[in-house]
Design a protein around this motif. Structure first.
Motif, mmCIF file in Angstrom:
data_model
loop_
_atom_site.group_PDB
_atom_site.id
_atom_site.type_symbol
_atom_site.label_atom_id
_atom_site.label_comp_id
_atom_site.label_asym_id
_atom_site.label_seq_id
_atom_site.Cartn_x
_atom_site.Cartn_y
_atom_site.Cartn_z
ATOM 1 N N ALA A 95 42.446 -60.397 -41.194
ATOM 2 C CA ALA A 95 41.890 -61.732 -41.483
ATOM 3 C C ALA A 95 40.393 -61.763 -41.179
ATOM 4 N N GLU A 96 39.981 -61.154 -40.079
ATOM 5 C CA GLU A 96 38.548 -61.128 -39.732
ATOM 6 C C GLU A 96 37.746 -60.374 -40.797
ATOM 7 N N VAL A 97 38.299 -59.280 -41.256
ATOM 8 C CA VAL A 97 37.587 -58.491 -42.281
ATOM 9 C C VAL A 97 37.498 -59.270 -43.592
ATOM 10 N N LEU A 98 38.600 -59.913 -43.964
ATOM 11 C CA LEU A 98 38.588 -60.698 -45.204
ATOM 12 C C LEU A 98 37.571 -61.830 -45.116
ATOM 13 N N LYS A 99 37.510 -62.452 -43.941
ATOM 14 C CA LYS A 99 36.590 -63.568 -43.763
ATOM 15 C C LYS A 99 35.130 -63.085 -43.836
ATOM 16 N N ALA A 100 34.851 -61.972 -43.199
ATOM 17 C CA ALA A 100 33.461 -61.490 -43.135
ATOM 18 C C ALA A 100 32.997 -60.852 -44.444
ATOM 19 N N PHE A 101 33.903 -60.128 -45.110
ATOM 20 C CA PHE A 101 33.446 -59.297 -46.240
ATOM 21 C C PHE A 101 34.148 -59.600 -47.565
ATOM 22 N N GLY A 102 35.206 -60.415 -47.503
ATOM 23 C CA GLY A 102 36.054 -60.613 -48.682
ATOM 24 C C GLY A 102 35.335 -61.053 -49.937
ATOM 25 N N ARG A 104 32.191 -60.551 -50.574
ATOM 26 C CA ARG A 104 30.914 -59.842 -50.717
ATOM 27 C C ARG A 104 31.026 -58.512 -51.441
ATOM 28 N N LEU A 105 32.086 -57.780 -51.149
ATOM 29 C CA LEU A 105 32.265 -56.498 -51.831
ATOM 30 C C LEU A 105 33.750 -56.176 -51.862
ATOM 31 N N ARG A 106 34.116 -55.179 -52.640
ATOM 32 C CA ARG A 106 35.532 -54.887 -52.836
ATOM 33 C C ARG A 106 36.127 -54.250 -51.572
ATOM 34 N N LEU A 107 37.388 -54.565 -51.313
ATOM 35 C CA LEU A 107 38.074 -54.010 -50.143
ATOM 36 C C LEU A 107 39.284 -53.207 -50.599
ATOM 37 N N ASN A 108 39.376 -51.972 -50.133
ATOM 38 C CA ASN A 108 40.557 -51.139 -50.385
ATOM 39 C C ASN A 108 41.406 -51.137 -49.116
ATOM 40 N N LEU A 109 42.564 -51.770 -49.206
ATOM 41 C CA LEU A 109 43.446 -51.871 -48.043
ATOM 42 C C LEU A 109 44.523 -50.802 -48.176
ATOM 43 N N GLU A 110 44.497 -49.813 -47.292
ATOM 44 C CA GLU A 110 45.536 -48.778 -47.350
ATOM 45 C C GLU A 110 46.704 -49.166 -46.462
ATOM 46 N N LEU A 111 47.877 -49.203 -47.062
ATOM 47 C CA LEU A 111 49.094 -49.615 -46.355
ATOM 48 C C LEU A 111 49.989 -48.417 -46.090
ATOM 49 N N LYS A 112 50.656 -48.475 -44.955
ATOM 50 C CA LYS A 112 51.555 -47.370 -44.573
ATOM 51 C C LYS A 112 53.003 -47.838 -44.540
ATOM 52 N N GLU A 113 53.210 -49.153 -44.466
ATOM 53 C CA GLU A 113 54.587 -49.629 -44.368
ATOM 54 C C GLU A 113 54.764 -50.899 -45.202
ATOM 55 N N PHE A 114 55.949 -51.033 -45.793
ATOM 56 C CA PHE A 114 56.211 -52.146 -46.699
ATOM 57 C C PHE A 114 56.084 -53.496 -45.994
ATOM 58 N N ALA A 115 56.566 -53.563 -44.754
ATOM 59 C CA ALA A 115 56.517 -54.844 -44.024
ATOM 60 C C ALA A 115 55.071 -55.328 -43.916
ATOM 61 N N ALA A 116 54.155 -54.402 -43.711
ATOM 62 C CA ALA A 116 52.740 -54.788 -43.633
ATOM 63 C C ALA A 116 52.286 -55.324 -44.982
ATOM 64 N N ASP A 129 38.974 -65.554 -52.869
ATOM 65 C CA ASP A 129 37.737 -64.919 -53.360
ATOM 66 C C ASP A 129 37.680 -63.428 -53.053
ATOM 67 N N ALA A 130 38.565 -62.967 -52.202
ATOM 68 C CA ALA A 130 38.514 -61.548 -51.809
ATOM 69 C C ALA A 130 38.966 -60.671 -52.976
ATOM 70 N N GLU A 131 38.173 -59.654 -53.253
ATOM 71 C CA GLU A 131 38.526 -58.709 -54.315
ATOM 72 C C GLU A 131 39.119 -57.477 -53.644
ATOM 73 N N VAL A 132 40.426 -57.302 -53.750
ATOM 74 C CA VAL A 132 41.066 -56.214 -53.010
ATOM 75 C C VAL A 132 41.817 -55.282 -53.945
ATOM 76 N N VAL A 133 41.980 -54.056 -53.472
ATOM 77 C CA VAL A 133 42.924 -53.140 -54.095
ATOM 78 C C VAL A 133 43.781 -52.586 -52.957
ATOM 79 N N ILE A 134 45.085 -52.569 -53.206
ATOM 80 C CA ILE A 134 46.035 -52.059 -52.214
ATOM 81 C C ILE A 134 46.338 -50.618 -52.579
ATOM 82 N N SER A 135 46.230 -49.700 -51.617
ATOM 83 C CA SER A 135 46.592 -48.313 -51.921
ATOM 84 C C SER A 135 47.602 -47.806 -50.919
ATOM 85 N N SER A 136 48.336 -46.772 -51.336
ATOM 86 C CA SER A 136 49.305 -46.166 -50.418
ATOM 87 C C SER A 136 49.738 -44.808 -50.941
ATOM 88 N N PHE A 137 50.142 -43.955 -49.966
ATOM 89 C CA PHE A 137 50.812 -42.700 -50.315
ATOM 90 C C PHE A 137 52.308 -42.934 -50.523
#
Ligand code: G3P
Ligand code: CA
Length: 241
Positions: A95-102, A104-116, A129-137
């Protein structure tokens, strides 16, 4: 030919402790296009920004992130392990990251678990307003999130196995990008992605020569720990194409 999209991997993690606000701010100051960060859930279900599932390497805490409450996690020092200059740096919440940077520039959020992923989806509704892409292995995780959200921008991470299958999977889930490890990239992979209109962003690239060679193969983005090294290379990369 466009210049590469430059992602700061865990922030500007060469010059500041990874996945902290200091690393993200430094990356923004260096003019990157996006920030990459890693997410785990606290015991009480808050998405927090840390790479490992355990606390030892990048904080002064012990044990698993998942066994600590948000309040406990926020009391940890996430900067002193890197350098005394960063002592007192805390472990950020998403939430802090989204608030500060969401916005302003694109955010790539890497997830490791489905619950997250489920918690992240819910949190993202508060930051339209946050421009995000979700990535995962974890391809099951990505498939599961796609079933919850038809338009969520998702990238497929690849570091092992059959790249053709991974690219096909990216097409099947309507991913917006393919993110392979640098040593696995080849022209055929980039061409297969292009057929599916999938931009290729490669990790983790800290050397100008490797960046240039990847750009010649047609990749469109680079994840780097050291934005200043590649930022100065960007005009060269473009003119060499
Ligand atoms: O997004 C690419 C990269 O972050 C994946 O590997 O271990 O650095 O999270 P890792
Ligand atoms: Ca990552």
């Amino acid at each position: 030919m466009q210049r590469p999209f430059l992602w700061a991997h865990r922030g500007a993690s060469k010059i500041a402790p990874e996945n902290t606000m200091a690393a993200f701010s430094s990356a923004v100051d260096l003019g990157v296009d996006g920030l990459e960060l890693d997410i785990h859930l606290s015991r009480d279900g808050f998405p927090v920004v840390i790479h490992d599932e355990s606390l030892q390497r990048t904080t002064d805490g012990q044990g698993l992130v998942a066994d600590a409450s948000l309040k406990q996690l926020q009391q940890l020092d996430a900067g002193g392990w890197f350098s005394p200059e960063f002592m007192g740096e805390s472990l950020p919440t998403l939430a802090e990251v989204l608030k500060a940077f969401g916005g302003r520039l694109r955010l790539n959020l890497e997830l490791k678990e489905f619950a997250a992923g489920v918690e992240v989806l819910s949190l993202l509704r508060q930051y339209p307003d946050a421009e995000v892409v979700i990535s995962s292995f974890d391809y099951d995780l990505l498939k599961g999130l796609r079933s919850l959200d038809e338009v969520l921008p998702m990238a497929v991470l690849f570091d092992d196995g059959n790249w053709r299958q991974a690219v096909r999977f990216a097409g099947d889930i309507s991913a917006c990008a393919f993110h392979p490890a640098g040593n696995l990239v080849c022209r055929r992979m980039v061409a297969a992605c292009r057929k599916l209109a999938l931009p290729v962003s490669v990790w983790t690239v800290d050397q100008e020569a490797q960046a240039r060679s990847l750009m010649r193969m047609g990749v469109s983005g680079l994840f780097t720990n050291d934005p200043s090294a590649l930022r100065s290379a960007r005009p060269l990369l473009v003119s060499s194409l």
